[in-house]
Scaffold this motif. Structure first.
Motif, short mmCIF file in Angstrom:
data_model
loop_
_atom_site.label_atom_id
_atom_site.label_comp_id
_atom_site.label_asym_id
_atom_site.label_seq_id
_atom_site.Cartn_x
_atom_site.Cartn_y
_atom_site.Cartn_z
N ALA A 112 0.77 -1.14 -0.13
CA ALA A 112 0.00 0.25 0.09
C ALA A 112 1.01 1.39 -0.01
O ALA A 112 0.30 2.18 -0.34
N SER A 113 2.13 1.08 0.50
CA SER A 113 3.03 2.46 0.52
C SER A 113 3.57 2.57 -0.83
O SER A 113 3.91 3.65 -1.34
N THR A 114 4.36 1.64 -1.39
CA THR A 114 5.11 1.50 -2.47
C THR A 114 4.56 1.22 -3.75
O THR A 114 5.11 1.52 -4.92
N GLY A 115 3.42 0.36 -3.80
CA GLY A 115 3.14 -0.20 -5.02
C GLY A 115 3.81 -1.42 -5.38
O GLY A 115 3.49 -2.01 -6.48
N ALA A 116 4.83 -1.85 -4.86
CA ALA A 116 5.47 -3.16 -5.33
C ALA A 116 4.68 -4.36 -5.00
O ALA A 116 3.86 -4.44 -4.06
N CYS A 117 4.86 -5.21 -5.93
CA CYS A 117 3.92 -6.46 -5.97
C CYS A 117 4.99 -7.56 -5.47
O CYS A 117 5.66 -7.96 -6.23
N MET A 118 4.74 -8.00 -4.27
CA MET A 118 5.39 -9.22 -3.76
C MET A 118 4.61 -10.40 -3.34
O MET A 118 4.98 -11.26 -2.46
N HIS A 119 3.25 -10.31 -3.59
CA HIS A 119 2.26 -11.20 -3.17
C HIS A 119 1.09 -11.28 -4.18
O HIS A 119 0.96 -10.09 -4.97
N ALA A 120 0.49 -12.46 -4.39
CA ALA A 120 -0.56 -12.39 -5.30
C ALA A 120 -1.47 -13.36 -4.47
O ALA A 120 -1.15 -14.51 -3.74
N GLU A 121 -2.99 -13.69 -5.14
CA GLU A 121 -3.92 -14.56 -4.68
C GLU A 121 -4.24 -15.40 -5.97
O GLU A 121 -4.50 -14.96 -6.88
N ALA A 122 -4.17 -16.52 -5.68
CA ALA A 122 -4.51 -17.65 -6.52
C ALA A 122 -5.96 -17.79 -6.61
O ALA A 122 -6.46 -18.45 -5.57
N LEU A 123 -6.50 -17.70 -7.65
CA LEU A 123 -8.09 -17.96 -7.86
C LEU A 123 -8.33 -18.82 -8.95
O LEU A 123 -8.06 -18.81 -9.82
N LEU A 124 -9.37 -19.90 -8.64
CA LEU A 124 -9.63 -21.00 -9.51
C LEU A 124 -10.31 -20.54 -10.71
O LEU A 124 -11.21 -19.59 -10.64
N ARG A 125 -10.14 -21.07 -11.79
CA ARG A 125 -10.70 -20.74 -13.18
C ARG A 125 -11.06 -22.19 -13.84
O ARG A 125 -9.97 -22.91 -14.08
N TRP A 126 -12.29 -22.39 -14.36
CA TRP A 126 -12.57 -23.39 -15.14
C TRP A 126 -13.67 -23.07 -16.16
O TRP A 126 -14.76 -22.65 -15.62
N GLN A 127 -13.38 -23.51 -17.12
CA GLN A 127 -14.47 -23.33 -18.40
C GLN A 127 -15.17 -24.46 -18.71
O GLN A 127 -14.27 -25.39 -19.09
N HIS A 128 -16.36 -24.76 -18.86
CA HIS A 128 -17.09 -25.81 -18.81
C HIS A 128 -17.10 -25.95 -20.42
O HIS A 128 -16.83 -25.09 -21.44
N ALA A 129 -17.38 -27.33 -20.95
CA ALA A 129 -17.30 -27.50 -22.53
C ALA A 129 -18.23 -26.69 -23.16
O ALA A 129 -17.74 -26.53 -24.42
N ALA A 130 -19.36 -26.34 -22.59
CA ALA A 130 -20.16 -25.40 -23.41
C ALA A 130 -19.77 -23.85 -23.70
O ALA A 130 -20.46 -23.19 -24.00
N GLY A 131 -18.67 -23.74 -22.90
CA GLY A 131 -18.07 -22.39 -22.94
C GLY A 131 -18.27 -21.61 -21.59
O GLY A 131 -17.80 -20.41 -21.82
#
Length: 619
Positions: free
Chosen positions: A384-403
């Motif tokens: 929040a002070s410097t704007g440097a990115c040293m962390h991330a959140e992993a979020l699940l993604r999956w696309q069904h066959a129908a798109g």
């Protein structure tokens, strides 16, 4: 008395009585008994001889002396316990004290057979009982005539009569014991042992009959009521669980009409058949009444247990024209109620389409899990002070066959209902560890957060599984942050604490996710081994416009600082919100102002492009 008499219920069920016994129906075949009587020639002459024997027995003190003789047999080695022995003594004493009244009538035979079967149910072997009865009847001759002058000369007819009785009783009671064993087998096929209720097979038969025999203008409904099984029920001892189930059954049973019937479906699932309803709205009233039964706690052994029910119902003919279709409709309605956070639903035809879509998505997900076709997208968390990115959140993604892109929460729900939560969690942890290892090769010193569920905290093997994945990919444990919601952490507080401390000892960082939307108990914040507190976007998004939200967020940050927790705010969409959070002392921020969740390869490119620079607003 009608011949044959009604079948006898030996052990009437009382669901609220701790001393209750299994309900078991035994049918005495009195036609066979009549045939046996004829076979052993227990005619009027024999009956007269027995009456004389009864008079002699009464004069000789037969009953008291026989009781002493019986006690000398001591069945303690064959009965289940001391109470069983006492039952045997009492039953035989009662049996022989009524000897003068043995008239071989249906009433007498019914009472005799019932007493005999109760002894067998108490755990005394039938063969042993038959042998004891035989010896005792033989002994009765000596007891009856021993003190009578000339008794031996006058006893020939009586000996023959008593011997006939011995043979007759052994035959009849032997058949009763065999019938008891057969009834046990039938009972096991048709009744649930824990609840005493008839099972689903009987429910389908009764529901089909109600549909077939229903009068025009009347409605037939089936209600499925399922208890949400949480940690308390999962960890409850079997004996206590049985008592709770029986008490629940008793409460529901008393609320039904005489014509309604109650059955056990799956575990902690009741099925109620409601025939002859005047109109369709009555099923809604019935479900409401059933659900209200659970407003009061269930007291057992000085403690109170609360159960959370959800109900689904289907009406004939709208919800189906046969029992199995109606039952399926009721369960679909229940599932819809659970998904929507409702307490009850009535089946509607469109639910069939929803169920078909759900089944297709479930099958697609299971195949994707097997084929490793799920993906993790990453959303940056910046200082929040410097704007440097040293962390991330992993979020699940999956696309069904129908798109169709399937929401992460829906995927978690599917995994839980399909029973593959452990496999899914293993995939998630392993993929996160592999991603961190790939970052290390790219020279990206990043920490990664993943989301765990309440089910994960019930898994004793979770810490070992995470340690194994980190070891395989050579990733330091402090690079992995595990996010859990407030409700997940306290759903089974004592058990969860043990798992959380094992994860902390492993070296992983722990974060409470969506803070402010759950219980927000200060006590649990003090007890849990947390490193981070994550403020839910519900309060962050409107900080620019809402003084109340600003004050709530400020208070949360001050609370976290007092507890020495690092603060992460999600849902940052404007520079103004970022500035406010930085002024309040928030350490990290996350949101669309910086980047939406992106694929891992895109994230690596994004990170390298901004390395050494303040993060710029997203395009």
């Amino acid at each position: 008395m009608e011949w044959p008499p009604e079948r006898t219920e030996l052990f009437p069920e009382d669901a609220d009585n701790p001393a209750e016994r299994e309900a078991l129906q035994i049918v005495v075949d009195f036609e066979a008994v009549q045939a046996r009587l004829a076979e052993f020639s227990i005619d009027d002459g024999t009956r007269a001889a027995l009456r004389v024997f009864a008079e002699l027995a009464d004069v000789s003190g037969f009953v008291s002396r026989l009781r002493e003789d019986w006690r000398a047999l001591d069945p303690s080695e064959v009965a289940e316990d001391e109470k069983g022995c006492a039952l045997v003594y009492a039953a035989f004493s009662e049996l022989f004290s009524q000897f003068p009244h043995w008239d071989f009538s249906p009433r007498w035979l019914n009472a005799l057979t019932s007493a005999w079967l109760e002894l067998i149910a108490a755990g005394v072997p039938a063969d042993w009982l038959l042998g004891a009865a035989n010896r005792m009847l033989d002994r009765s001759l000596a007891l009856a005539f021993g003190d009578q002058p000339g008794g031996a000369r006058r006893s020939v007819d009586l000996v023959r009569a008593v011997n006939k009785v011995v043979l007759f009783l052994c035959a009849i009671l032997g058949e009763a014991a065999a019938g008891y064993r057969e009834s046990l087998h039938v009972h096991a096929e048709e009744f649930d042992e824990r609840s005493g209720l008839p099972n689903l097979r009987q429910a389908i038969a009764v529901l089909d009959k109600a549909v077939t025999e229903g009068k025009p203008g009347e409605h037939v409904a089936v209600v499925v009521l399922r208890i949400e099984v949480g940690p308390v029920l999962l960890r409850m001892p079997a004996a206590l669980s049985r008592r709770l189930l029986r008490q629940m059954v008793g409460r529901v049973h008393r609320a039904l009409r005489p014509r309604d019937t109650l059955y056990l479906g799956a575990e902690w699932e009741l099925v109620v058949v409601l025939p002859a309803l005047a109109n369709a709205p009555h099923v809604t009233l019935a479900m409401t009444r059933l659900l209200h039964l659970f407003d009061a706690a269930f007291p057992i052994l000085g403690r109170e247990y609360r159960l959370t029910p959800v109900a689904g119902a289907a009406l004939f003919p709208e919800g189906g024209r046969d029992a199995e279709t109606l039952l399926q409709g009721a369960r679909l309605a229940l599932h819809e109620a659970q998904r929507n956070g409702e307490r009850s639903e009535i089946f509607r035809p469109e639910m069939d389409h929803s169920a078909a879509r759900y089944a297709a998505i479930e099958q697609g997900f299971l195949q994707a899990l097997r084929d490793d076709r799920l993906e993790l997208y990453l959303q940056p968390q910046v200082d929040a002070s410097t704007g440097a990115c040293m962390h991330a959140e992993a979020l699940l993604r999956w696309q069904h066959a129908a798109g169709e892109t399937v929401a992460p929460q829906f995927i978690v729900e599917i995994a839980e209902e399909a029973g593959v939560s452990p496999q899914f969690s293993r995939w998630l942890v392993t993929r996160a560890a592999r991603t961190l290892a790939e970052f290390a090769l790219e020279g990206i010193p990043l920490r990664l957060s993943i989301n765990l569920t309440a089910n994960d905290l019930r898994d004793e093997e979770l810490p070992d599984m995470i340690e194994q994945a980190l070891t395989i990919w050579n990733v330091p444990a402090d690079r992995l942050t595990l996010e859990l919601t407030e409700s997940a952490m306290i759903s089974d507080e004592q058990h969860s604490l043990g798992i959380l401390y094992r994860l902390r000892d492993l070296g992983c960082r722990l974060a409470v996710d969506d803070f402010g939307t759950g219980y927000s108990s200060m006590a649990y914040l003090r007890q849990l081994p947390l490193n981070e507190l994550k403020i839910d976007q519900l309060f962050v998004r409107r900080m620019d416009e809402s003084p109340q939200d600003r004050e709530i967020v400020r208070s949360m940050i001050q609370l976290a600082q007092g507890l020495r927790l690092e603060v992460v705010a999600e849902g940052v969409e404007t520079k103004g919100t970022w500035t406010l959070l930085s002024e309040y002392g928030c350490q990290r921020v996350q949101g669309y102002y910086f980047s939406k969740p992106i694929a891992v390869t895109d994230f690596v490119r994004w990170w390298h492009e901004r390395r050494g620079e303040l993060v710029r607003p997203a395009d």
